[in-house]
Design a protein around this motif. Structure first.
Motif, PDB file in Angstrom:
ATOM      1  N   LEU A 174     -94.484  22.602  -3.538  1.00 17.14           N
ATOM      2  CA  LEU A 174     -94.566  23.912  -2.921  1.00 17.14           C
ATOM      3  C   LEU A 174     -95.047  23.810  -1.477  1.00 17.14           C
ATOM      4  O   LEU A 174     -95.930  23.019  -1.155  1.00 17.14           O
ATOM      5  CB  LEU A 174     -95.525  24.809  -3.699  1.00 17.14           C
ATOM      6  CG  LEU A 174     -95.029  25.400  -5.023  1.00 17.14           C
ATOM      7  CD1 LEU A 174     -96.132  26.221  -5.666  1.00 17.14           C
ATOM      8  CD2 LEU A 174     -93.799  26.264  -4.820  1.00 17.14           C
ATOM      9  N   SER A 175     -94.452  24.639  -0.613  1.00 18.62           N
ATOM     10  CA  SER A 175     -94.889  24.748   0.774  1.00 18.62           C
ATOM     11  C   SER A 175     -95.502  26.137   0.947  1.00 18.62           C
ATOM     12  O   SER A 175     -94.824  27.154   0.763  1.00 18.62           O
ATOM     13  CB  SER A 175     -93.710  24.565   1.735  1.00 18.62           C
ATOM     14  OG  SER A 175     -94.109  24.773   3.063  1.00 18.62           O
ATOM     15  N   ILE A 176     -96.793  26.177   1.262  1.00 24.67           N
ATOM     16  CA  ILE A 176     -97.516  27.454   1.341  1.00 24.67           C
ATOM     17  C   ILE A 176     -97.838  27.763   2.799  1.00 24.67           C
ATOM     18  O   ILE A 176     -98.652  27.083   3.419  1.00 24.67           O
ATOM     19  CB  ILE A 176     -98.816  27.397   0.518  1.00 24.67           C
ATOM     20  CG1 ILE A 176     -98.490  27.030  -0.940  1.00 24.67           C
ATOM     21  CG2 ILE A 176     -99.542  28.735   0.572  1.00 24.67           C
ATOM     22  CD1 ILE A 176     -99.707  26.897  -1.826  1.00 24.67           C
ATOM     23  N   PRO A 177     -97.213  28.793   3.370  1.00 27.04           N
ATOM     24  CA  PRO A 177     -97.454  29.147   4.780  1.00 27.04           C
ATOM     25  C   PRO A 177     -98.708  30.000   4.950  1.00 27.04           C
ATOM     26  O   PRO A 177     -98.637  31.228   5.063  1.00 27.04           O
ATOM     27  CB  PRO A 177     -96.182  29.923   5.153  1.00 27.04           C
ATOM     28  CG  PRO A 177     -95.764  30.572   3.866  1.00 27.04           C
ATOM     29  CD  PRO A 177     -96.191  29.649   2.755  1.00 27.04           C
ATOM     30  N   TRP A 178     -99.862  29.376   4.998  1.00 29.47           N
ATOM     31  CA  TRP A 178    -101.116  30.116   5.100  1.00 29.47           C
ATOM     32  C   TRP A 178    -101.200  30.977   6.355  1.00 29.47           C
ATOM     33  O   TRP A 178    -101.753  32.089   6.296  1.00 29.47           O
ATOM     34  CB  TRP A 178    -102.304  29.147   5.035  1.00 29.47           C
ATOM     35  CG  TRP A 178    -102.443  28.458   3.716  1.00 29.47           C
ATOM     36  CD1 TRP A 178    -102.232  27.141   3.441  1.00 29.47           C
ATOM     37  CD2 TRP A 178    -102.788  29.056   2.457  1.00 29.47           C
ATOM     38  NE1 TRP A 178    -102.428  26.873   2.105  1.00 29.47           N
ATOM     39  CE2 TRP A 178    -102.786  28.034   1.478  1.00 29.47           C
ATOM     40  CE3 TRP A 178    -103.115  30.355   2.076  1.00 29.47           C
ATOM     41  CZ2 TRP A 178    -103.088  28.285   0.149  1.00 29.47           C
ATOM     42  CZ3 TRP A 178    -103.418  30.603   0.742  1.00 29.47           C
ATOM     43  CH2 TRP A 178    -103.405  29.572  -0.201  1.00 29.47           C
ATOM     44  N   PRO A 179    -100.694  30.531   7.513  1.00 22.72           N
ATOM     45  CA  PRO A 179    -100.736  31.428   8.690  1.00 22.72           C
ATOM     46  C   PRO A 179    -100.004  32.746   8.464  1.00 22.72           C
ATOM     47  O   PRO A 179    -100.456  33.799   8.939  1.00 22.72           O
ATOM     48  CB  PRO A 179    -100.073  30.594   9.796  1.00 22.72           C
ATOM     49  CG  PRO A 179    -100.293  29.173   9.370  1.00 22.72           C
ATOM     50  CD  PRO A 179    -100.187  29.190   7.886  1.00 22.72           C
ATOM     51  N   ILE A 180     -98.874  32.685   7.729  1.00 22.33           N
ATOM     52  CA  ILE A 180     -98.135  33.923   7.437  1.00 22.33           C
ATOM     53  C   ILE A 180     -98.974  34.845   6.566  1.00 22.33           C
ATOM     54  O   ILE A 180     -98.998  36.068   6.760  1.00 22.33           O
ATOM     55  CB  ILE A 180     -96.798  33.590   6.731  1.00 22.33           C
ATOM     56  CG1 ILE A 180     -95.888  32.794   7.661  1.00 22.33           C
ATOM     57  CG2 ILE A 180     -96.105  34.874   6.277  1.00 22.33           C
ATOM     58  CD1 ILE A 180     -95.436  33.566   8.874  1.00 22.33           C
ATOM     59  N   LEU A 181     -99.690  34.259   5.592  1.00 17.90           N
ATOM     60  CA  LEU A 181    -100.565  35.072   4.741  1.00 17.90           C
ATOM     61  C   LEU A 181    -101.637  35.757   5.585  1.00 17.90           C
ATOM     62  O   LEU A 181    -101.881  36.961   5.435  1.00 17.90           O
ATOM     63  CB  LEU A 181    -101.219  34.201   3.673  1.00 17.90           C
ATOM     64  CG  LEU A 181    -102.292  34.910   2.824  1.00 17.90           C
ATOM     65  CD1 LEU A 181    -101.688  36.055   2.036  1.00 17.90           C
ATOM     66  CD2 LEU A 181    -102.989  33.921   1.898  1.00 17.90           C
ATOM     67  N   GLY A 182    -102.283  34.998   6.476  1.00 18.97           N
ATOM     68  CA  GLY A 182    -103.313  35.583   7.320  1.00 18.97           C
ATOM     69  C   GLY A 182    -102.774  36.695   8.193  1.00 18.97           C
ATOM     70  O   GLY A 182    -103.407  37.760   8.325  1.00 18.97           O
ATOM     71  N   LEU A 183    -101.594  36.485   8.784  1.00 15.43           N
ATOM     72  CA  LEU A 183    -100.992  37.504   9.635  1.00 15.43           C
ATOM     73  C   LEU A 183    -100.626  38.743   8.819  1.00 15.43           C
ATOM     74  O   LEU A 183    -100.830  39.883   9.269  1.00 15.43           O
ATOM     75  CB  LEU A 183     -99.743  36.936  10.315  1.00 15.43           C
ATOM     76  CG  LEU A 183     -98.986  37.881  11.254  1.00 15.43           C
ATOM     77  CD1 LEU A 183     -99.882  38.319  12.403  1.00 15.43           C
ATOM     78  CD2 LEU A 183     -97.721  37.207  11.781  1.00 15.43           C
ATOM     79  N   THR A 184    -100.104  38.546   7.609  1.00 17.26           N
ATOM     80  CA  THR A 184     -99.734  39.674   6.745  1.00 17.26           C
ATOM     81  C   THR A 184    -100.951  40.516   6.395  1.00 17.26           C
ATOM     82  O   THR A 184    -100.915  41.750   6.454  1.00 17.26           O
ATOM     83  CB  THR A 184     -99.078  39.161   5.458  1.00 17.26           C
ATOM     84  OG1 THR A 184     -97.933  38.370   5.791  1.00 17.26           O
ATOM     85  CG2 THR A 184     -98.652  40.316   4.571  1.00 17.26           C
ATOM     86  N   VAL A 185    -102.047  39.842   6.028  1.00 18.96           N
ATOM     87  CA  VAL A 185    -103.271  40.556   5.666  1.00 18.96           C
ATOM     88  C   VAL A 185    -103.816  41.322   6.871  1.00 18.96           C
ATOM     89  O   VAL A 185    -104.251  42.477   6.742  1.00 18.96           O
ATOM     90  CB  VAL A 185    -104.326  39.582   5.115  1.00 18.96           C
ATOM     91  CG1 VAL A 185    -105.663  40.296   4.902  1.00 18.96           C
ATOM     92  CG2 VAL A 185    -103.851  38.959   3.803  1.00 18.96           C
TER      93      VAL A 185
END
Length: 468
Positions: free
Chosen positions: A424-435
């Motif tokens: 799995l590739s988890i885009p943590w920056p995208i999660l932070g930006l979404t939140v």
């Protein structure tokens, strides 16, 4: 009854505005999705699209219809319930003036019908205006010939009528519950909005809905495992579709049990923070005490975070896996494609979030006025809705992560069959930006509508809530 409903709507326009916003977006997304299906079925367009393009466009349409319906059901349920909660003062006034429960139920149901009709008309116009540009975007992304969107009037009318029926059914159930509340209790609820215990029948039905959603997710892996060898070149595409559908289905599963877990989850993570300020105490106490209101505010934000993060996990994982194997990108895995598949659900979630927050602005204003009477400073009063936005966003984001995790687990199990070396590739920056984006939207929804009330006398603000 219609004349009385329209007169009452004029006095409660702010509450119904929140409902209308969500209804407009849901109806527009459903009509646009139906447009993709009707365009693919048009003989002239089918001839240009070819044997591959027409089925692809049809699939896009039905996927969006399914996703819009899944997310829309959750948002409509939350919105109709929340607007009835926000109108407890008016319900109490009607009951005290001699109205029967049947008359109150018909009044609220008529208002839902009027609002859904107006929203349907606006949503239809938006859908007609945006149909061709959206079709062109999809066609360019999938390298299909550009065709003219086919939007039959019958489809627009049928979709609007179907959506109105769904809204009225949701509103009727809430109206019946509200009309049976004794007037004095309804008046007290208008000031406090306490959580209510469900009866055994509704608790059982809620548990069954949860089990159905969990069962659908649990069967996805063995079904894919059994047919993966027969799918051949389509196995990767099928796995992507299963992973996508797992996101809203897991969201519906969480929605059914939110009344059981929301207050506890919020109480748990907020107790871990070493904050002791007056504003934080007021925001946390209000969120936990009014769990019914919190649940309905969380649902759209949860879907927004879950859809975006789940979508990016699926897209990034496929892209990273194929790059590691030296293979070209999987067809249909671009960001534009993913947005065209999940964008309708995301738009509904965002509209529902803003609408639900606007609906409760009078309740929030009254709470702040009471806090001012008890000695809270203007700065502390202003901080309360901002901190409430933080609580809503964090709780919703935690639940949205669960949605994405379920989808990621199904994706990982499927890739273990097809490509054991993948991960799995988890885009943590995208999660932070979404939140952060969700936090900004929720903060604006909680703070902007109450700014005017902070400059008004407390008794006037509270009286508006009771009369709403």
């Amino acid at each position: 009854m219609i004349r009385l409903s329209i007169a009452d709507l004029r006095d409660s326009w702010l509450s119904w505005l929140g409902v209308c916003l969500a209804f407009v977006v849901i109806n527009a997304m459903l009509i646009v999705s139906a447009m993709l299906v009707t365009t693919a079925a048009d003989p002239a367009a089918r001839k240009l699209l070819g044997v591959d393009g027409a089925p692809l466009l049809t699939a896009y349409g039905w996927i969006n219809i399914a996703l819009s319906s899944l997310v829309g059901i959750a948002v409509v349920g939350a919105s109709t319930s929340l607007v009835v909660i926000s109108r407890r003062g008016a319900i109490a006034r009607l009951l005290l003036s001699g109205a029967t429960p049947g008359q109150v139920s018909r009044l609220l149901t008529t208002q839902v019908a009027i609002v859904s009709l107006l929203a349907g008309l606006v949503g239809g116009l938006i859908a007609i205006a945006s149909a061709q540009p959206l079709l062109d975007i999809i066609s360019r992304d999938r390298e299909l010939p550009l065709v003219t969107a086919t939007i039959p009037a019958s489809v627009v009318i049928a979709t609007t009528v179907a959506f109105m029926a769904l809204s009225i059914v949701g509103g009727l159930r809430q109206a019946r519950v509200a009309s049976r509340i004794p007037p004095v209790e309804a008046l007290r609820d208008a000031a406090g909005t306490p959580s209510r215990r469900e009866g055994p029948v509704r608790t059982t039905l809620r548990g069954l809905r949860f089990l159905v959603c969990v069962g659908a997710l649990a069967l996805a892996y063995p079904a894919f495992h059994a047919y993966a060898g027969e799918l051949g070149d389509d196995a990767m595409q099928t796995l992507m579709q299963i992973s996508f559908y797992a996101i809203p289905i897991s969201g519906l599963a969480l929605t059914t049990i939110l009344p059981w877990i929301c207050a506890g989850l919020t109480r748990l993570w907020t107790s871990l923070l070493p904050l002791r300020g007056v504003s934080w105490h007021l925001a946390r106490t209000a969120a936990v005490a009014k769990s019914d209101q919190l649940v309905r505010s969380i649902v759209p934000v949860m879907f927004a975070v879950g859809l975006v993060f789940g979508m990016m996990v699926v897209g990034d994982t496929f892209a990273a896996t194929l790059r590691a194997l030296g293979l070209p990108p999987l067809e249909g895995s671009s960001t534009t494609t993913l947005l065209s598949l999940l964008g309708s659900g995301l738009a509904i979630a965002v509209a529902g979030s803003v609408g639900n927050l606007v609906m409760m602005s009078r309740q929030r204003s009254a709470d702040l006025a009471l806090a001012g009477v008890l000695g809270a400073t203007p700065r502390q009063q202003l901080l309360v809705p901002a901190l409430e936005a933080v609580i809503i966003t964090v709780t919703a984001s935690l639940l949205g992560l669960v949605m994405a995790a379920v989808s990621g687990a199904l994706l990982a199990s499927g890739l273990a069959i097809l490509l054991p070396q993948s991960q799995l590739s988890i885009p943590w920056p995208i999660l932070g930006l979404t939140v952060l984006i969700c936090l900004l939207i929720v903060t604006l929804g909680t703070t902007m509508p109450v700014l005017r009330s902070l400059r008004q006398p407390a008794p006037k603000v509270i009286s508006k809530l009771v009369a709403a």
